[in-house]
Motif scaffolding. Structure first.
Motif, PDB file in Angstrom:
ATOM      1  N   ARG A  61       0.901  -1.412   0.094  1.00  0.00           N
ATOM      2  CA  ARG A  61       0.032  -0.118  -0.141  1.00  0.00           C
ATOM      3  C   ARG A  61       0.817   1.319  -0.121  1.00  0.00           C
ATOM      4  NH1 ARG A  61      -3.001  -3.463  -0.496  1.00  0.00           N
ATOM      5  NH2 ARG A  61      -4.819  -4.248   0.584  1.00  0.00           N
ATOM      6  N   LEU A  62       0.444   2.169  -0.753  1.00  0.00           N
ATOM      7  CA  LEU A  62       0.837   3.650  -0.780  1.00  0.00           C
ATOM      8  C   LEU A  62      -0.149   4.431  -0.053  1.00  0.00           C
ATOM      9  CD1 LEU A  62       3.182   5.674  -1.082  1.00  0.00           C
ATOM     10  CD2 LEU A  62       2.123   6.170  -3.408  1.00  0.00           C
ATOM     11  N   VAL A  63      -0.100   5.005   0.948  1.00  0.00           N
ATOM     12  CA  VAL A  63      -1.133   5.823   1.648  1.00  0.00           C
ATOM     13  C   VAL A  63      -0.676   7.282   1.793  1.00  0.00           C
ATOM     14  CG1 VAL A  63      -2.573   6.175   3.578  1.00  0.00           C
ATOM     15  CG2 VAL A  63      -1.725   3.951   2.833  1.00  0.00           C
ATOM     16  N   TYR A 124      -3.261   3.771  -2.549  1.00  0.00           N
ATOM     17  CA  TYR A 124      -3.085   3.019  -3.754  1.00  0.00           C
ATOM     18  C   TYR A 124      -2.875   1.591  -3.244  1.00  0.00           C
ATOM     19  CZ  TYR A 124      -2.098   7.260  -6.143  1.00  0.00           C
ATOM     20  OH  TYR A 124      -2.127   8.388  -6.823  1.00  0.00           O
ATOM     21  N   ILE A 125      -3.321   0.484  -3.827  1.00  0.00           N
ATOM     22  CA  ILE A 125      -3.607  -0.969  -3.632  1.00  0.00           C
ATOM     23  C   ILE A 125      -2.746  -1.700  -4.391  1.00  0.00           C
ATOM     24  CG2 ILE A 125      -5.130  -2.776  -3.022  1.00  0.00           C
ATOM     25  CD1 ILE A 125      -7.278  -0.560  -2.383  1.00  0.00           C
ATOM     26  N   LEU A 126      -1.674  -2.416  -4.157  1.00  0.00           N
ATOM     27  CA  LEU A 126      -1.150  -3.261  -4.990  1.00  0.00           C
ATOM     28  C   LEU A 126      -0.896  -4.542  -4.391  1.00  0.00           C
ATOM     29  CD1 LEU A 126       0.290  -4.017  -7.815  1.00  0.00           C
ATOM     30  CD2 LEU A 126       2.381  -2.724  -6.706  1.00  0.00           C
ATOM     31  N   PRO A 127      -1.654  -5.573  -4.715  1.00  0.00           N
ATOM     32  CA  PRO A 127      -1.333  -6.957  -4.272  1.00  0.00           C
ATOM     33  C   PRO A 127      -0.366  -7.747  -5.345  1.00  0.00           C
ATOM     34  CG  PRO A 127      -3.545  -7.119  -5.042  1.00  0.00           C
ATOM     35  CD  PRO A 127      -3.069  -5.663  -5.199  1.00  0.00           C
ATOM     36  N   MET A 141       9.163  -0.713  -7.065  1.00  0.00           N
ATOM     37  CA  MET A 141       9.263   0.561  -7.776  1.00  0.00           C
ATOM     38  C   MET A 141       8.010   1.205  -8.474  1.00  0.00           C
ATOM     39  SD  MET A 141      11.132   0.004 -11.735  1.00  0.00           S
ATOM     40  CE  MET A 141      12.467  -0.878 -10.941  1.00  0.00           C
ATOM     41  N   VAL A 142       6.881   0.474  -8.376  1.00  0.00           N
ATOM     42  CA  VAL A 142       5.871   0.793  -8.712  1.00  0.00           C
ATOM     43  C   VAL A 142       5.047   1.901  -7.697  1.00  0.00           C
ATOM     44  CG1 VAL A 142       2.992   0.390  -8.955  1.00  0.00           C
ATOM     45  CG2 VAL A 142       4.992  -1.025  -9.917  1.00  0.00           C
ATOM     46  N   LEU A 143       5.016   1.438  -6.351  1.00  0.00           N
ATOM     47  CA  LEU A 143       5.183   2.487  -5.371  1.00  0.00           C
ATOM     48  C   LEU A 143       5.789   3.813  -5.441  1.00  0.00           C
ATOM     49  CD1 LEU A 143       4.630   0.344  -2.022  1.00  0.00           C
ATOM     50  CD2 LEU A 143       2.798   0.767  -3.737  1.00  0.00           C
ATOM     51  N   TYR A 220       1.945  15.325  -2.649  1.00  0.00           N
ATOM     52  CA  TYR A 220       2.647  13.987  -2.704  1.00  0.00           C
ATOM     53  C   TYR A 220       4.238  14.301  -2.242  1.00  0.00           C
ATOM     54  CZ  TYR A 220      -1.110  11.553  -4.959  1.00  0.00           C
ATOM     55  OH  TYR A 220      -2.227  10.772  -5.358  1.00  0.00           O
ATOM     56  N   ARG A 221       4.464  14.222  -0.861  1.00  0.00           N
ATOM     57  CA  ARG A 221       5.671  14.257  -0.337  1.00  0.00           C
ATOM     58  C   ARG A 221       6.000  13.559   0.831  1.00  0.00           C
ATOM     59  NH1 ARG A 221       2.854  19.549   1.466  1.00  0.00           N
ATOM     60  NH2 ARG A 221       3.208  19.540   3.851  1.00  0.00           N
ATOM     61  N   PRO A 222       7.181  13.133   1.019  1.00  0.00           N
ATOM     62  CA  PRO A 222       7.229  11.863   1.886  1.00  0.00           C
ATOM     63  C   PRO A 222       6.642  11.690   3.221  1.00  0.00           C
ATOM     64  CG  PRO A 222       9.470  12.467   0.720  1.00  0.00           C
ATOM     65  CD  PRO A 222       8.274  13.325   0.455  1.00  0.00           C
ATOM     66  N   GLU A 223       6.948  13.187   3.891  1.00  0.00           N
ATOM     67  CA  GLU A 223       6.100  13.457   5.223  1.00  0.00           C
ATOM     68  C   GLU A 223       4.731  13.100   5.468  1.00  0.00           C
ATOM     69  OE1 GLU A 223       7.286  17.266   6.423  1.00  0.00           O
ATOM     70  OE2 GLU A 223       5.884  18.321   4.823  1.00  0.00           O
ATOM     71  N   LEU A 224       3.879  13.024   4.321  1.00  0.00           N
ATOM     72  CA  LEU A 224       2.535  12.923   4.299  1.00  0.00           C
ATOM     73  C   LEU A 224       2.230  11.364   3.781  1.00  0.00           C
ATOM     74  CD1 LEU A 224       1.165  16.109   2.670  1.00  0.00           C
ATOM     75  CD2 LEU A 224       1.482  15.313   5.340  1.00  0.00           C
ATOM     76  N   MET A 225       3.303  10.429   3.655  1.00  0.00           N
ATOM     77  CA  MET A 225       3.277   9.114   3.045  1.00  0.00           C
ATOM     78  C   MET A 225       3.424   8.229   4.089  1.00  0.00           C
ATOM     79  SD  MET A 225       4.860   9.832  -0.741  1.00  0.00           S
ATOM     80  CE  MET A 225       3.958  10.727  -1.815  1.00  0.00           C
ATOM     81  N   ALA A 226       2.972   7.117   3.884  1.00  0.00           N
ATOM     82  CA  ALA A 226       3.060   5.583   4.478  1.00  0.00           C
ATOM     83  C   ALA A 226       3.303   4.547   3.532  1.00  0.00           C
ATOM     84  CB  ALA A 226       2.270   5.391   5.632  1.00  0.00           C
ATOM     85  N   VAL A 227       4.320   3.730   3.551  1.00  0.00           N
ATOM     86  CA  VAL A 227       4.352   2.416   2.577  1.00  0.00           C
ATOM     87  C   VAL A 227       3.940   1.136   3.765  1.00  0.00           C
ATOM     88  CG1 VAL A 227       5.965   1.139   1.267  1.00  0.00           C
ATOM     89  CG2 VAL A 227       5.852   3.491   1.084  1.00  0.00           C
ATOM     90  N   MET A 228       3.240   0.303   3.208  1.00  0.00           N
ATOM     91  CA  MET A 228       2.813  -0.893   4.044  1.00  0.00           C
ATOM     92  C   MET A 228       3.059  -2.185   3.280  1.00  0.00           C
ATOM     93  SD  MET A 228      -0.640   0.963   5.534  1.00  0.00           S
ATOM     94  CE  MET A 228      -0.501   2.543   6.360  1.00  0.00           C
ATOM     95  N   VAL A 229       3.790  -3.109   3.873  1.00  0.00           N
ATOM     96  CA  VAL A 229       4.145  -4.211   3.399  1.00  0.00           C
ATOM     97  C   VAL A 229       3.781  -5.399   4.308  1.00  0.00           C
ATOM     98  CG1 VAL A 229       5.873  -5.678   2.368  1.00  0.00           C
ATOM     99  CG2 VAL A 229       6.010  -3.013   2.557  1.00  0.00           C
ATOM    100  N   VAL A 230       2.557  -6.126   3.736  1.00  0.00           N
ATOM    101  CA  VAL A 230       1.917  -7.084   4.700  1.00  0.00           C
ATOM    102  C   VAL A 230       1.985  -8.499   3.858  1.00  0.00           C
ATOM    103  CG1 VAL A 230       0.217  -8.120   6.047  1.00  0.00           C
ATOM    104  CG2 VAL A 230       0.733  -5.541   6.442  1.00  0.00           C
ATOM    105  N   GLY A 231       2.684  -9.419   4.237  1.00  0.00           N
ATOM    106  CA  GLY A 231       2.523 -10.779   3.521  1.00  0.00           C
ATOM    107  C   GLY A 231       3.708 -11.515   3.469  1.00  0.00           C
ATOM    108  N   ASP A 232       3.615 -12.532   2.749  1.00  0.00           N
ATOM    109  CA  ASP A 232       4.539 -13.546   2.883  1.00  0.00           C
ATOM    110  C   ASP A 232       5.886 -13.100   2.152  1.00  0.00           C
ATOM    111  OD1 ASP A 232       5.721 -16.242   3.125  1.00  0.00           O
ATOM    112  OD2 ASP A 232       4.585 -17.073   1.699  1.00  0.00           O
TER     113      ASP A 232
END
Length: 946
Positions: A61-63, A124-127, A141-143, A220-232
């Motif tokens: 996820r890119l939030v 943004y949702i990317l499985p 790279m997509v994120l 769209y700047r880093p301080e307003l963003m979160a990257v989430m990685v959940v899975g295998d």
């Protein structure tokens, strides 16, 4: 003995002391320890959790903590437009290469790959598959490209205008028109009233690219963003990739500060608004009793207060549910809740869908239940049931702690980043609730209820069909109705005693007369002495879930036409009346604290019962299934309530242009065949009778002969087999042939064109329907479905991306085996009336292209890879295995075909898909229907004779 008692007392004190230290009311609620939360030097936040469900897959996820509420006047709609541009050209994926690349990896656009924009955020949702390091690398790279590397190609912006305007067109209608009128009142002077995420068409049509670039650069700047990685995935690998792809990004100098919340003014006095629209289909009442700044749940004391609040509203809602089941109900459905309003604010909201009564009756009923709770509180038994349900839910979540899907887990982190909601380890939540819930007293809940907000600054709203206008109050009348209701006298709540058990006596058990095993599939098949058959499939996908489907051929089409509606509605009506001597509300109270959900059903050509249970309550689950077969309850009051509510729900349904179109299309497609008259209407509900309904129900469920039950989940065969013999083996089952019936309903032949006029908005809908006889084989079905998937890829590429003519749309269909083997395909394309001709031509062109040239191999490869990935995920899901094994038994398919699926996919050729297109998409046999608005300039084509 005394020594042991002292030791136990000391141990209890020690545990209690440790518990108090762990759950000190003022201590902050800890983050789930399984997730790593970090922050890069540029302010970007990240969340990483290794989770094996499903295997070989990771949710990215890119939030972005920005949404439409931050737009400037000339940017209305551009936060959402920017989300679209994320799929239309970036540094590493120019033009539409992103969607093309991800489809090759088995990620489906729209279903898997997606995004959304709201008032306050863009997500943004990317499985992606995680078994290929290159795919994982490109996922990050997509994120990164979404976050910082959009090319803002002017040609792509121009093309995407049409797509976003088509999305805006889809939203237009009664709800949109009314919402634009009441949002200024609801949001009371805040920016939310004028910043709907879809924006303004005038701006979307004419904005300059510089306005979009300005929004992207500012927000769209880093301080307003979160990257989430959940899975295998290895967390260390994920963390390094986040640092590599996001660590170098810088925040722009002089960027505006992101406000923590957008202020909303305090309402000084109560207000009311009554709105009607010619295309509205239901009358809905909402009362917002207050809007005030939200109080974040950060400590255990906050969490306890939140539990008290939730218990209170659940108790009120239970009473409202009982009211909806009265013979002349004041509403179809109603509920109250304390909840999020917009970012940083909360509200106490009451909501009701009105039934046949007056608005005053609905307002009275809705307000009086809240007032009754304020004045008299609740009964001890009510609170104990609510506690039991809460405890059961928390316990179930804890039991599934290690089996929770990654997509569900990551959503909690999205809310934590954006709104600071706590993310608890289910084990901690369970331990806390287990120990604290018993300390919440009735006096405490009643005191909270007494302090619930009054109507001093409420906003009351009714939205309704225009034909209801004469039966509704005006704005002042609605406001007065709320005030009057709040001052009406109330009496304490009373309830009858709740049953202690479901069954008065145990049934005489049957026996298991045959047992066979299939080691390859891991299933056991049983034959019971009354002729019922059973398939057991033990799995470990969930720790505490058992799913069931029991059915056979039959359905309401096997009744005569005069009894069609009675048979069609029989299962739903019995479920609304209950079983034995227990009405649904009695049953709900009895099942408090249990995980049991079950319902009988009667479809066109099938009949049966389905449900889900946990391990502990499995016997109760089977008892309830037994009662639905043997003791359906007759209750004239609840029957009348059901019919009354259904009639009120469908009374104005055809005012909706799409609903009117679908009803008309069905009549055209089946040449007004009486069995095709299935669109819900008052006329059809007037054909019901209570005796007729029960007669139809008894015809089906009094005889369980031929029923096959499939159970999938955490099954201990030694434990469940005696229960199956007792509760299923004892069902009455007389040998007689029970089969579905072919009533001769067939689609028209030849080419039929129809233009249907309905609606005020400039909206059209193109549909092409193909149907005909065929023979089902697994191979034919695979080629058929591949044909549809390939066409949908081409629809996205041609009609959406190249022509900018649609937002969404495509082909769907299936090969159907009952009551005769045939296929049905529909293409559906929402669009502007001015584009109907060129889009129809383009759609037919795609069909012709596939028939003449076959699919491009790259498109077929995308479909195959998506299917392989989905298949591997499906094999880890109880509901998929239930559906597959159940259908295989009833339809006498070889269930081991499941194990051959990937080989069948590999063997599928482009030639087979081309032949499918030639066979099923017969351009000399289809129905073309187009919805036009009532005032469209386009000349309508007459419906040709059948």
């Amino acid at each position: 003995m005394k020594r042991n008692q002292l030791l136990l007392t000391f141990c209890g004190w020690l545990f209690s002391t440790a518990l108090c230290a762990q759950f000190n009311p003022q201590s902050p609620i800890p983050m789930d320890g399984r997730v790593k939360v970090g922050k890069l030097s540029n302010g970007l936040t990240y969340y990483i959790q290794k989770n094996p469900k499903p295997e070989k897959k990771v949710e990215l996820r890119l939030v972005v903590n920005t949404g439409s509420v931050l737009e400037d006047e000339d940017q209305q709609g551009l936060a959402h437009f920017m989300e679209h541009m994320g799929f239309n050209g970036s540094k590493n994926f120019p033009k539409n290469e992103l969607v093309n690349y991800l489809q090759k990896t088995g990620v489906k656009f729209g279903a898997d790959l997606n995004a959304y924009t709201s008032f306050d955020e863009t997500v943004y949702i990317l499985p992606i598959p995680s078994d290929n390091p290159e795919t994982v690398e490109k996922g990050f790279m997509v994120l990164e490209d979404w976050a910082f590397n959009n090319l803002m190609d002017k040609a792509e912006i121009e093309k995407e205008r049409g797509v976003v305007l088509e999305e805006s067109r889809l939203r237009k209608g009664a709800n949109e028109r009314m919402s634009r009128q009441y949002f200024p009142k609801l949001f009371f002077g805040s920016q939310y009233a004028s910043r709907l995420p879809i924006g303004k068409d005038s701006i979307l049509q004419h904005f300059k690219p510089e306005a979009l670039q300005r929004f992207y650069k500012q927000w769209y700047r880093p301080e307003l963003m979160a990257v989430m990685v959940v899975g295998d995935i290895d967390p260390a690998v994920a963390e390094q990739k986040i640092k590599t792809h996001f660590g170098k990004a810088k925040n722009p100098a002089g960027a505006p500060k992101r406000p923590a919340i957008i202020p909303i003014q305090n309402r000084k006095a109560p207000e009311a608004l009554v709105l009607t629209d010619e295309e509205a289909t239901n009358t809905i009442l909402q009362v917002y009793n207050y809007v005030k700044p939200d109080e974040k749940v950060t400590t255990w004391a906050d969490y306890r207060k939140n539990m008290v609040e939730n218990l209170t509203t659940s108790l009120i809602n239970q009473r409202l549910d009982e009211l909806s089941q009265k013979e002349n109900p004041p509403f179809v459905f109603a509920a109250t809740s304390f909840g999020s309003f917009v970012r940083g604010y909360r509200a106490f909201n009451s909501f009701a869908v009105l039934a046949g009564g007056t608005a005053q009756q609905a307002v009275d009923a809705l307000m009086l239940e809240t007032e009754r709770a304020r004045k008299y509180g609740f009964l001890p038994a009510e609170l104990e049931r609510a506690k039991a349900s809460l405890m059961n839910g928390v316990e179930q979540m804890n039991k599934e702690r290690d089996k929770m899907e990654s997509g569900r887990i990551v959503q909690g982190y999205v809310q934590h980043f954006l709104e600071g909601r706590p993310v608890l380890d289910p084990a901690d939540r369970y331990k806390y609730v287990q120990n604290v819930l018993p300390t919440i007293t009735l006096e405490e809940v009643n005191a909270f209820a007494k302090g619930m907000p009054s109507n001093d600054n409420a906003f009351a709203l009714i939205t309704a069909p225009a034909k209801m206008k004469d039966q509704l109050p005006d704005n002042a009348g609605l406001l007065n109705a709320v005030v009057v209701a709040a001052n009406k006298p109330v009496t304490p709540y009373e309830e009858k005693a709740v049953a202690k058990q479901l069954m008065d006596q145990e049934p005489v058990a049957g026996t298991i007369v045959k047992e066979t095993k299939n080691a390859r599939l891991g299933i056991t098949e049983l034959a019971l002495s009354n002729g019922i058959t059973v398939t057991l499939k033990p799995t470990t996908f969930k720790n505490d879930q058992i799913m069931m489907d029991g059915w056979r051929h039959g359905g309401y089409h096997r009744f005569d036409l005069a009894n069609k509606e009675n048979a069609k509605n029989a299962a739903s009506i019995v479920a609304a009346m209950g079983v034995k001597d227990m009405a649904p509300t009695d049953l709900q109270k009895f099942l408090s604290g249990k995980t049991v959900s079950i319902r009988p059903y009667i479809n066109n050509h099938e009949e049966g019962i389905e449900g889900v249970s946990n391990v502990k309550d499995f016997e109760t689950f089977l008892q309830l299934a037994h009662l639905y077969f043997t003791q359906p309850r007759k209750d004239a009051g609840l029957y009348n309530a059901f019919v009354s509510k259904e009639k009120s729900m469908v009374q104005f349904l055809k005012q909706n242009p799409r609903a009117f179109f679908q009803d008309t299309l069905t009549k055209i497609l089946y040449a007004n065949h009486p069995w095709a008259n299935d669109f819900p209407s008052e006329e059809l509900y007037n054909q019901l009778s209570l005796d007729g309904v029960l007669a139809a129900y008894h015809t089906i469920f009094d005889n369980a002969n031929g029923m096959h039950f499939t159970f999938v989940g955490n099954l201990d065969e030694a434990a469940v087999k005696p229960l199956l013999a007792k509760y299923l083996g004892s069902l009455p089952a007389t040998k007689e042939e029970i089969a579905y019936k072919d009533n001769g309903m067939r689609p028209v032949r030849g080419v039929v064109n129809a233009a249907i006029r309905r609606g005020k908005e400039p909206q059209s809908l193109i549909t092409l329907t193909f149907a005909g006889d065929t023979r089902y084989t697994p191979e034919a079905d695979l080629a058929f479905r591949a044909m549809l998937e390939v066409l949908n890829i081409r629809v996205t590429e041609k009609l959406r991306e190249e022509m900018s003519g649609i937002y969404g749309g495509g082909f769907y269909g299936s090969i159907i085996r009952r009551p005769y083997e045939h296929y049905s395909i529909s293409a559906s394309m929402p669009c502007g009336p001015e584009n109907v001709d060129k889009l129809t031509a383009a759609l037919k062109g795609l069909i012709t292209e596939l028939q003449q040239k076959g699919p491009e191999q790259k498109d077929l490869d995308k479909v195959k890879e998506t299917w392989r990935k989905q298949y591997r995920t499906n094999l880890q899901e109880n509901d998929f295995l239930l559906s597959y094994l159940s259908g295989a038994w009833i339809d006498r398919n070889d269930p081991e075909k499941l194990l051959q699926y990937e080989a069948m996919v590999d063997a599928l050729t482009a030639k087979a898909v081309q032949q499918a297109a030639q066979q099923y998409l017969d351009m000399n046999n289809y129905v073309q229907a187009v919805l036009y608005p009532e005032q469209a300039k386009t000349e309508a084509q007459p419906v040709k004779a059948f």
